[in-house]
Design a protein around this motif. Structure first.
Motif, PDB file in Angstrom:
ATOM      1  N   GLY A  16      65.869 102.199   9.991  1.00 27.74           N
ATOM      2  CA  GLY A  16      65.444 102.975  11.164  1.00 27.74           C
ATOM      3  C   GLY A  16      65.892 102.325  12.454  1.00 27.74           C
ATOM      4  N   THR A  17      65.728 101.007  12.537  1.00 31.14           N
ATOM      5  CA  THR A  17      66.127 100.254  13.738  1.00 31.14           C
ATOM      6  C   THR A  17      67.618 100.467  13.996  1.00 31.14           C
ATOM      7  OG1 THR A  17      64.467  98.577  13.246  1.00 31.14           O
ATOM      8  CG2 THR A  17      66.270  97.907  14.715  1.00 31.14           C
ATOM      9  N   GLN A  18      68.426 100.287  12.955  1.00 29.86           N
ATOM     10  CA  GLN A  18      69.880 100.380  13.127  1.00 29.86           C
ATOM     11  C   GLN A  18      70.336 101.825  13.319  1.00 29.86           C
ATOM     12  OE1 GLN A  18      71.749  97.862  13.671  1.00 29.86           O
ATOM     13  NE2 GLN A  18      70.232  96.298  13.171  1.00 29.86           N
ATOM     14  N   GLY A  58      53.132 105.324  -1.384  1.00 23.14           N
ATOM     15  CA  GLY A  58      54.380 104.571  -1.523  1.00 23.14           C
ATOM     16  C   GLY A  58      55.290 105.091  -2.604  1.00 23.14           C
ATOM     17  N   GLN A  59      55.094 106.368  -2.982  1.00 20.96           N
ATOM     18  CA  GLN A  59      55.979 106.957  -4.007  1.00 20.96           C
ATOM     19  C   GLN A  59      56.976 107.894  -3.343  1.00 20.96           C
ATOM     20  OE1 GLN A  59      52.638 108.667  -6.010  1.00 20.96           O
ATOM     21  NE2 GLN A  59      53.042 107.434  -7.823  1.00 20.96           N
ATOM     22  N   LEU A  60      58.101 108.109  -4.007  1.00 19.98           N
ATOM     23  CA  LEU A  60      59.068 109.062  -3.459  1.00 19.98           C
ATOM     24  C   LEU A  60      58.524 110.481  -3.582  1.00 19.98           C
ATOM     25  CD1 LEU A  60      62.624 107.913  -4.607  1.00 19.98           C
ATOM     26  CD2 LEU A  60      61.309 107.251  -2.596  1.00 19.98           C
ATOM     27  N   PRO A  89      70.252 109.904   1.281  1.00 22.06           N
ATOM     28  CA  PRO A  89      69.622 110.113  -0.012  1.00 22.06           C
ATOM     29  C   PRO A  89      68.926 108.855  -0.524  1.00 22.06           C
ATOM     30  CG  PRO A  89      71.965 109.755  -0.295  1.00 22.06           C
ATOM     31  CD  PRO A  89      71.726 109.762   1.174  1.00 22.06           C
ATOM     32  N   ARG A  90      68.019 109.074  -1.471  1.00 28.09           N
ATOM     33  CA  ARG A  90      67.254 107.971  -2.030  1.00 28.09           C
ATOM     34  C   ARG A  90      67.249 108.016  -3.556  1.00 28.09           C
ATOM     35  NH1 ARG A  90      63.526 106.868   2.299  1.00 28.09           N
ATOM     36  NH2 ARG A  90      62.144 105.161   1.830  1.00 28.09           N
ATOM     37  N   THR A  91      67.891 109.017  -4.125  1.00 27.02           N
ATOM     38  CA  THR A  91      68.073 109.088  -5.581  1.00 27.02           C
ATOM     39  C   THR A  91      69.491 109.624  -5.799  1.00 27.02           C
ATOM     40  OG1 THR A  91      67.350 111.394  -5.716  1.00 27.02           O
ATOM     41  CG2 THR A  91      65.639 109.718  -6.018  1.00 27.02           C
ATOM     42  N   ARG A 172      54.582  98.782  -3.861  1.00 26.51           N
ATOM     43  CA  ARG A 172      54.926  99.991  -4.632  1.00 26.51           C
ATOM     44  C   ARG A 172      56.224 100.602  -4.102  1.00 26.51           C
ATOM     45  NH1 ARG A 172      50.124 103.140  -4.212  1.00 26.51           N
ATOM     46  NH2 ARG A 172      48.959 101.387  -4.985  1.00 26.51           N
ATOM     47  N   ARG A 173      56.386 100.603  -2.779  1.00 25.10           N
ATOM     48  CA  ARG A 173      57.620 101.178  -2.195  1.00 25.10           C
ATOM     49  C   ARG A 173      58.849 100.367  -2.628  1.00 25.10           C
ATOM     50  NH1 ARG A 173      55.889 100.871   3.760  1.00 25.10           N
ATOM     51  NH2 ARG A 173      58.037 101.368   4.242  1.00 25.10           N
ATOM     52  N   ILE A 174      58.681  99.042  -2.663  1.00 24.57           N
ATOM     53  CA  ILE A 174      59.817  98.195  -3.069  1.00 24.57           C
ATOM     54  C   ILE A 174      60.161  98.480  -4.542  1.00 24.57           C
ATOM     55  CG2 ILE A 174      60.585  95.799  -3.451  1.00 24.57           C
ATOM     56  CD1 ILE A 174      58.938  95.044  -0.938  1.00 24.57           C
TER      57      ILE A 174
HETATM   58  P1  AP5 Z   1      62.751  99.252  10.143  1.00 24.54           P
HETATM   59  O1  AP5 Z   1      63.967  99.511  10.930  1.00 24.54           O
HETATM   60  O2  AP5 Z   1      61.529 100.046  10.446  1.00 24.54           O
HETATM   61  O3  AP5 Z   1      63.074  99.278   8.566  1.00 24.54           O
HETATM   62  P2  AP5 Z   1      63.377 100.505   7.593  1.00 24.54           P
HETATM   63  O4  AP5 Z   1      64.437 100.055   6.648  1.00 24.54           O
HETATM   64  O5  AP5 Z   1      63.626 101.757   8.375  1.00 24.54           O
HETATM   65  O6  AP5 Z   1      61.995 100.563   6.845  1.00 24.54           O
HETATM   66  P3  AP5 Z   1      61.078 101.795   6.447  1.00 24.54           P
HETATM   67  O7  AP5 Z   1      59.770 101.184   6.005  1.00 24.54           O
HETATM   68  O8  AP5 Z   1      60.996 102.837   7.514  1.00 24.54           O
HETATM   69  O9  AP5 Z   1      61.858 102.342   5.250  1.00 24.54           O
HETATM   70  P4  AP5 Z   1      61.312 103.136   4.113  1.00 24.54           P
HETATM   71  O10 AP5 Z   1      62.577 103.489   3.474  1.00 24.54           O
HETATM   72  O11 AP5 Z   1      60.319 102.496   3.231  1.00 24.54           O
HETATM   73  O12 AP5 Z   1      60.422 104.287   4.838  1.00 24.54           O
HETATM   74  P5  AP5 Z   1      60.736 105.776   5.246  1.00 24.54           P
HETATM   75  O13 AP5 Z   1      60.099 106.038   6.523  1.00 24.54           O
HETATM   76  O14 AP5 Z   1      62.179 106.083   5.076  1.00 24.54           O
HETATM   77  O15 AP5 Z   1      62.422  97.673  10.265  1.00 24.54           O
HETATM   78  C1  AP5 Z   1      61.270  97.108   9.677  1.00 24.54           C
HETATM   79  C2  AP5 Z   1      60.688  96.019  10.604  1.00 24.54           C
HETATM   80  O16 AP5 Z   1      61.597  94.942  10.661  1.00 24.54           O
HETATM   81  C3  AP5 Z   1      60.492  96.501  12.055  1.00 24.54           C
HETATM   82  O17 AP5 Z   1      59.322  95.933  12.563  1.00 24.54           O
HETATM   83  C4  AP5 Z   1      61.741  95.967  12.800  1.00 24.54           C
HETATM   84  O18 AP5 Z   1      61.476  95.703  14.175  1.00 24.54           O
HETATM   85  C5  AP5 Z   1      62.042  94.707  12.013  1.00 24.54           C
HETATM   86  N1  AP5 Z   1      63.472  94.413  11.940  1.00 24.54           N
HETATM   87  C6  AP5 Z   1      64.500  95.314  11.741  1.00 24.54           C
HETATM   88  N2  AP5 Z   1      65.687  94.675  11.700  1.00 24.54           N
HETATM   89  C7  AP5 Z   1      65.411  93.347  11.834  1.00 24.54           C
HETATM   90  C8  AP5 Z   1      66.229  92.171  11.870  1.00 24.54           C
HETATM   91  N3  AP5 Z   1      67.575  92.225  11.722  1.00 24.54           N
HETATM   92  N4  AP5 Z   1      65.619  90.970  12.052  1.00 24.54           N
HETATM   93  C9  AP5 Z   1      64.255  90.900  12.185  1.00 24.54           C
HETATM   94  N5  AP5 Z   1      63.432  91.983  12.177  1.00 24.54           N
HETATM   95  C10 AP5 Z   1      64.007  93.184  12.001  1.00 24.54           C
HETATM   96  O19 AP5 Z   1      59.970 106.558   4.079  1.00 24.54           O
HETATM   97  C11 AP5 Z   1      58.563 106.573   4.022  1.00 24.54           C
HETATM   98  C12 AP5 Z   1      58.114 107.385   2.829  1.00 24.54           C
HETATM   99  O20 AP5 Z   1      58.579 108.753   2.951  1.00 24.54           O
HETATM  100  C13 AP5 Z   1      58.684 106.930   1.470  1.00 24.54           C
HETATM  101  O21 AP5 Z   1      57.917 105.896   0.906  1.00 24.54           O
HETATM  102  C14 AP5 Z   1      58.598 108.236   0.649  1.00 24.54           C
HETATM  103  O22 AP5 Z   1      57.292 108.487   0.226  1.00 24.54           O
HETATM  104  C15 AP5 Z   1      58.985 109.287   1.679  1.00 24.54           C
HETATM  105  N6  AP5 Z   1      60.441 109.535   1.716  1.00 24.54           N
HETATM  106  C16 AP5 Z   1      61.277 109.310   2.761  1.00 24.54           C
HETATM  107  N7  AP5 Z   1      62.532 109.667   2.448  1.00 24.54           N
HETATM  108  C17 AP5 Z   1      62.496 110.110   1.168  1.00 24.54           C
HETATM  109  C18 AP5 Z   1      63.485 110.586   0.278  1.00 24.54           C
HETATM  110  N8  AP5 Z   1      64.777 110.688   0.642  1.00 24.54           N
HETATM  111  N9  AP5 Z   1      63.088 110.966  -0.966  1.00 24.54           N
HETATM  112  C19 AP5 Z   1      61.812 110.904  -1.349  1.00 24.54           C
HETATM  113  N10 AP5 Z   1      60.818 110.442  -0.549  1.00 24.54           N
HETATM  114  C20 AP5 Z   1      61.154 110.045   0.703  1.00 24.54           C
END
Ligand code: AP5
Length: 229
Positions: A16-18, A58-60, A89-91, A172-174
Motif C-alpha cells: 500500500g505504501t509503495q 484474516g481470510q481471503l 491478484p492474490r490467488t 492468519r493473514r500470513i
Molecule cells: P503497508 O504499506 O500498509 O503494507 P501492505 O503490504 O499494504 O500491508 P497490508 O496489511 O495492507 O496488506 P494485506 O495484503 O494484508 O491487506 P489488504 O488491505 O490488501 O505497510 C505496513 C506498515 O509498514 C505500515 O505501517 C508502513 O508505514 C510500514 N512500512 C512500509 N514500508 C516500510 C519500509 N520499507 N520500512 C519500514 N516500514 C515500512 O487486505 C486486507 C484483507 O482484505 C485481506 O486479509 C482479505 O481478507 C481481503 N482481501 C484483499 N484483497 C483480496 C483479494 N485479492 N482476494 C481475497 N481477499 C482479499
C-alpha cells in the motif's frame, strides 16, 4: 496501451505504501482490493456485508466476489490509463481472471513486482501501523510517523489502527498468504513478468528499486522510459 502493474508481497510488506507513491509518480490509479473492501464494510453495502467476516478473520474473500468487484472498478474511466494493483491478484485464479479482463481491452499486466520482507519483520510493521480515516494513507509509529501524532499529513483526518492488525489475525493473514498467494510468484516468473525488490530497505529506497524494475520492463518491451513520458 494502458499500464497495469501488480505489487505482490505478504501482509505488511509495504504494498500500500509503495503503490500510493508509485501511482502518483506514474500518474496511474492506485487500486487496492483491501481498501475497496474496507470502504464497502464501512458503508454497510451488500458487498461489504459479504466480505466483512473474511477480512476481520484474516481470510481471503472468495474469488468470485473479489474478481467481480475488481473488474467493476477497473472498467471505470479513471483506470483507462492503467493502475498500480495492490492486493489483487492474490490467488492464481484471480491472476488468470485479471489477464482475461485486461485482454478484453487489448491490455495486459506489464510487470509483477514482489516486495520481499521476512516474516519476522511483518508483525512489528503491522502492530505499529496507523491509517487515515478518509483515504487510508499509511503511517508507522516508528518507521514513518505522521508530523502531528494521530493526524494524517496529507488530508488532516484522524488516524486509526485496522481491526485485522491484531497479532492472531496477522498470523492468519500470513498463513493465507503463504498457502494461496505465494504461488503467484512462480505464476509470474513463468510469464517472465516477475521482479523482486528487498522490502526491508527504507521506504524511499524501495520506491527507487521498484521504479527501476518498471524501467527494465519498459526497455525490454521497447517502450520509452517512464521518466521520459
Ligand atoms: P503497508 O504499506 O500498509 O503494507 P501492505 O503490504 O499494504 O500491508 P497490508 O496489511 O495492507 O496488506 P494485506 O495484503 O494484508 O491487506 P489488504 O488491505 O490488501 O505497510 C505496513 C506498515 O509498514 C505500515 O505501517 C508502513 O508505514 C510500514 N512500512 C512500509 N514500508 C516500510 C519500509 N520499507 N520500512 C519500514 N516500514 C515500512 O487486505 C486486507 C484483507 O482484505 C485481506 O486479509 C482479505 O481478507 C481481503 N482481501 C484483499 N484483497 C483480496 C483479494 N485479492 N482476494 C481475497 N481477499 C482479499
Amino acid at each position: 496501451m494502458a499500464e497495469f502493474i501488480v505489487l505482490l508481497g505478504p501482509p505488511g510488506a509495504g504494498k500500500g505504501t509503495q503503490a500510493s507513491l508509485i501511482a502518483e509518480k506514474l500518474d496511474l490509479k492506485h487500486i487496492s482490493s483491501g481498501n475497496i473492501f474496507r470502504e464497502n464494510i464501512d458503508n454497510r453495502t451488500e458487498l461489504g456485508l459479504r466480505a466483512q467476516a473474511y477480512t476481520e478473520h484474516g481470510q481471503l474473500v472468495p474469488d468470485d466476489i473479489t474478481i467481480a468487484m475488481v473488474e467493476a472498478r477497473l472498467i471505470q474511466a479513471d483506470c483507462f490509463k492503467g493502475a498500480v494493483l495492490d492486493g489483487f491478484p492474490r490467488t492464481v485464479a484471480q491472476a488468470k481472471a485479471l489477464d482475461k479482463m485486461l485482454t478484453k481491452n487489448k491490455n495486459r499486466v506489464q510487470c509483477a513486482t514482489f516486495i520481499n520482507v521476512p516474516e519476522a519483520v511483518l508483525v512489528e510493521r503491522l502492530s505499529g501501523r496507523w491509517t487515515c480515516a478518509t483515504e487510508e494513507h499509511v503511517y508507522h509509529l516508528t518507521f514513518n510517523p505522521p508530523r502531528q501524532p494521530g493526524i494524517c499529513d496529507i488530508d488532516g483526518s484522524s488516524l486509526h489502527q485496522r481491526v485485522d492488525d491484531q497479532k492472531e489475525t496477522v498470523e492468519r493473514r500470513i498463513n493465507e498468504y503463504t498457502q494461496k498467494t505465494a504461488p503467484l510468484i512462480q505464476f509470474y516468473q513463468e510469464e517472465s513478468l516477475l521482479y523482486e525488490v528487498d522490502g526491508t530497505k527504507p521506504i524511499g529506497q524501495v520506491t527507487t528499486e521498484i521504479m527501476d524494475t518498471f524501467e527494465k520492463t519498459r526497455l525490454k518491451s521497447g517502450r520509452k522510459k517512464y521518466l521520459q513520458v
